[in-house]
Design an enzyme around this catalytic site. Structure first.
Site, PDB file in Angstrom:
ATOM      1  N   THR A 381       0.852  -1.190   0.000  1.00  0.00           N
ATOM      2  CA  THR A 381       0.000   0.000   0.000  1.00  0.00           C
ATOM      3  C   THR A 381       0.887   1.239   0.000  1.00  0.00           C
ATOM      4  O   THR A 381       2.008   1.172   0.444  1.00  0.00           O
ATOM      5  CB  THR A 381      -0.840  -0.035   1.269  1.00  0.00           C
ATOM      6  OG1 THR A 381      -1.545  -1.253   1.298  1.00  0.00           O
ATOM      7  CG2 THR A 381      -1.680   1.143   1.487  1.00  0.00           C
ATOM      8  N   GLY A 464      -0.927  -3.869   5.061  1.00  0.00           N
ATOM      9  CA  GLY A 464      -1.766  -4.985   5.474  1.00  0.00           C
ATOM     10  C   GLY A 464      -2.258  -4.889   6.901  1.00  0.00           C
ATOM     11  O   GLY A 464      -2.667  -3.830   7.381  1.00  0.00           O
TER      12      GLY A 464
END
EC number: 2.3.2.2
Length: 574
Positions: A381, A464
């Site tokens: 991310t 995550g």
């Protein structure tokens, strides 16, 4: 003309051997890799320095923090495809200075309307598996990022979208040098994703190989796609030629996304939810994301004196890990798309429920943890952040989910589809069970801290399940241990793994205690004592997230920025 390079050294160095450590800094800040960045007008912090500079350039042109965030995110989608891109989802929390209010945006996509549960189950059976795979067509959900950009821009933007996307378009056409950490992950992804349908190799490799650190990389196909968005707006993606081309490709290659999935897509403006911890209020977005897990942890932890137990001591880490275990079992059971299953959010983040859950913590590691009953208390991310001269602040996170996502690239479009659908459960009784047109559980969460009802810190810790754990660690580092913004992110981290996941069956639960991974900065004495308490403790590398943050200093009328050393990132302002 002959080039001349001059190197000037000022001062005296007595010892030149060995690696420098944070505690060698003259300011004596033991956990900081560098000083905080301080600027009077604007600030940006992203995981790629060129994207940070894009954000600053947009604000120099008169754009605000929202414009800068969109521009930097577009650049990151190009420069850090290992973590994000327009084939993925987006979430944001915006402090709007004029309104004196926080706004939350859920720009995540939904599963294909044409793919029923039974069809999916049959496809999985052919693959010999009971869960969704990480790559290929099956885990692909509708990309929500582009709609998220235009929602943010329509509500708060000031510059024209063509000007906002221009820097990313220019870099895509002319090229950019790939940075070190991104090059590492890119190289790991290529062998895994090169066999997927579409043009991954042609789009994301140079002669079949990932670009090396410092190598220039271009993506002319992405430049063309972004140009269409700049000229024709979000409908070019969701109702125009791009959607038509995706539909055609999916039909030809066994995929399930259709034009209707794109034309029906919408983002959702949501109310952020907050929990007070020692005068600091941490704000997160409600599910389908996992942000409220951080709030649940805080409601449990406020029943203990972490300031007294000390930073990274066996006592404090034991409490933090046990609180995480409790919160994550609720995460596995209750967090899902609110359009399909209403989570008992008020109960989950209530102080009363936190007190009851805290009573389950003993001085030994819990091996089995069950979800609680929050109904009794009802009442993934890249991460980046920007702040402007008017006081607006943006906390934005965006992701493909698993690295470079599904690996599926429609020829000529220049982006990879996310694999977020892998996070559905195939247990029909589960709140997060797969259904057509449903948002899967999502790991990516932006965060925001207020104090005395005023904006204080926009921050995030990508990565995550590490994200809510990281949010809690950063806040506690500031509130309990008095760290500054840079120290709070650089300080040695831990993460607990092995909890029940939202992809598991509804009858699953943590029953072996899971395990803890710690960075080398956690003292071995702490590791040893945690083992004595029954914890399985291991050393890990690279799984502790990527922190960026901006703090508002009202006293001095300046912005403070931080970007940690675990990524390629940069905080900068002017």
């Amino acid at each position: 003309m002959k080039k001349v390079f001059i190197s000037i050294t000022v001062g005296v160095s007595l010892f030149c051997t060995g690696a420098a450590h944070s505690y060698d800094r003259i300011t004596g800040q033991p956990f900081a890799s560098r000083s905080e960045v301080i600027a009077p007008n604007v600030m940006a912090a992203t995981s790629q320095p060129l994207a940070t500079q894009v954000a600053l350039d947009i604000m120099r042109q008169g754009g605000n923090a929202i414009d800068a965030a969109i521009a930097a995110n577009a650049a990151l989608g190009l420069m850090e495809p290992t973590g994000n891109g327009i084939g993925g989802d987006l979430y944001a929390i915006v402090w709007h200075e004029e309104s004196q209010k926080l706004f939350g945006l859920n720009a995540s996509g939904r599963s294909p309307l044409s793919l029923s549960y039974d069809m999916l189950a049959n496809e999985l059976k052919k693959l010999g598996r009971s869960d969704l795979p990480p790559h290929g067509m099956l885990p692909i959900s509708v990309p929500g990022t582009v709609d998220g950009w235009f929602e943010l821009h329509n509500k708060f933007g000031s510059l024209a979208m063509a000007d906002i996307l221009k820097p990313a378009i220019n870099y895509a056409e002319q090229g950019f040098p790939v940075s070190e950490v991104i090059a590492y992950y890119w190289d790991r992804s290529v062998p895994v994703l090169s066999k997927q349908p579409g043009d991954f190799v042609g789009t994301y490799t140079i002669n079949g190989k990932a670009p090396a650190k410092g190598e220039m990389f271009k993506n002319p196909a992405l430049a063309s796609t972004l140009t269409k968005l700049a000229q024709s707006g979000r409908d070019a993606f969701y109702k125009g030629d791009i959607a038509v081309e995706i539909d055609r490709f999916m039909r030809a290659n066994g995929g399930y996304l259709r034009f209707a999935d794109f034309s029906n897509h919408r983002s959702t403006w949501v109310e952020p939810v907050g929990v007070d911890y020692k005068g600091y209020t941490l704000w997160e977005l409600p599910p389908n994301g996992q942000g409220i897990a951080a709030l649940q942890m805080l409601q449990i932890l406020k029943n203990f004196d972490l300031a007294k137990t000390g930073f990274n001591t066996p006592e404090s880490l034991h409490l933090l890990v046990e609180a995480k275990k409790l919160a994550f079992e609720d995460r596995a059971k209750f967090y899902a798309d609110q359009d399909f299953n209403q989570s008992p959010i008020a109960g989950l983040i209530s102080a009363e429920y936190g007190r009851e859950r805290a009573k389950l913590i003993t001085d030994k590691a819990a091996k089995r943890v069950d979800a609680g009953n929050p109904n009794l208390y009802q009442g993934d991310t890249i991460y980046m952040t920007t702040a402007d001269k008017d006081g607006n602040m943006v906390s934005l996170i965006q992701s493909n989910y698993r690295g470079m996502g599904s690996g599926v690239v429609v020829p000529g479009l220049g982006f990879i589809f996310q694999d977020r659908g892998q996070l559905f459960s195939m247990d029909k009784q589960h709140a997060n069970a797969y259904q057509p047109g449903k948002r899967p559980f999502n790991t990516i969460i932006p965060a925001f801290i207020t104090k005395d009802n005023k904006p204080l810190i926009s921050f995030g810790v990508m990565g995550g399940a590490m994200q809510p754990q990281g949010h809690v660690q950063v806040l506690i580092n500031i509130a309990d241990y008095g760290m500054n913004l840079q120290e709070a992110g650089d300080a040695a981290r831990w993460q607990h793994l092995g909890s029940t996941e939202p992809t598991d069956g509804s009858a699953m639960y943590l029953e072996n205690g899971g395990y803890i991974e710690v960075e080398r900065g956690v003292p071995y004495q702490t590791v040893r004592e945690l083992m004595n308490k029954g914890h399985d403790v291991r050393y890990g590398l690279g799984g502790y997230g990527g922190y960026q943050a901006i703090m508002r200093d009202d006293k001095n009328k300046v912005w403070i920025g931080a970007s940690e050393s675990r990524k390629d990132g940069q905080a900068a302002g002017y």
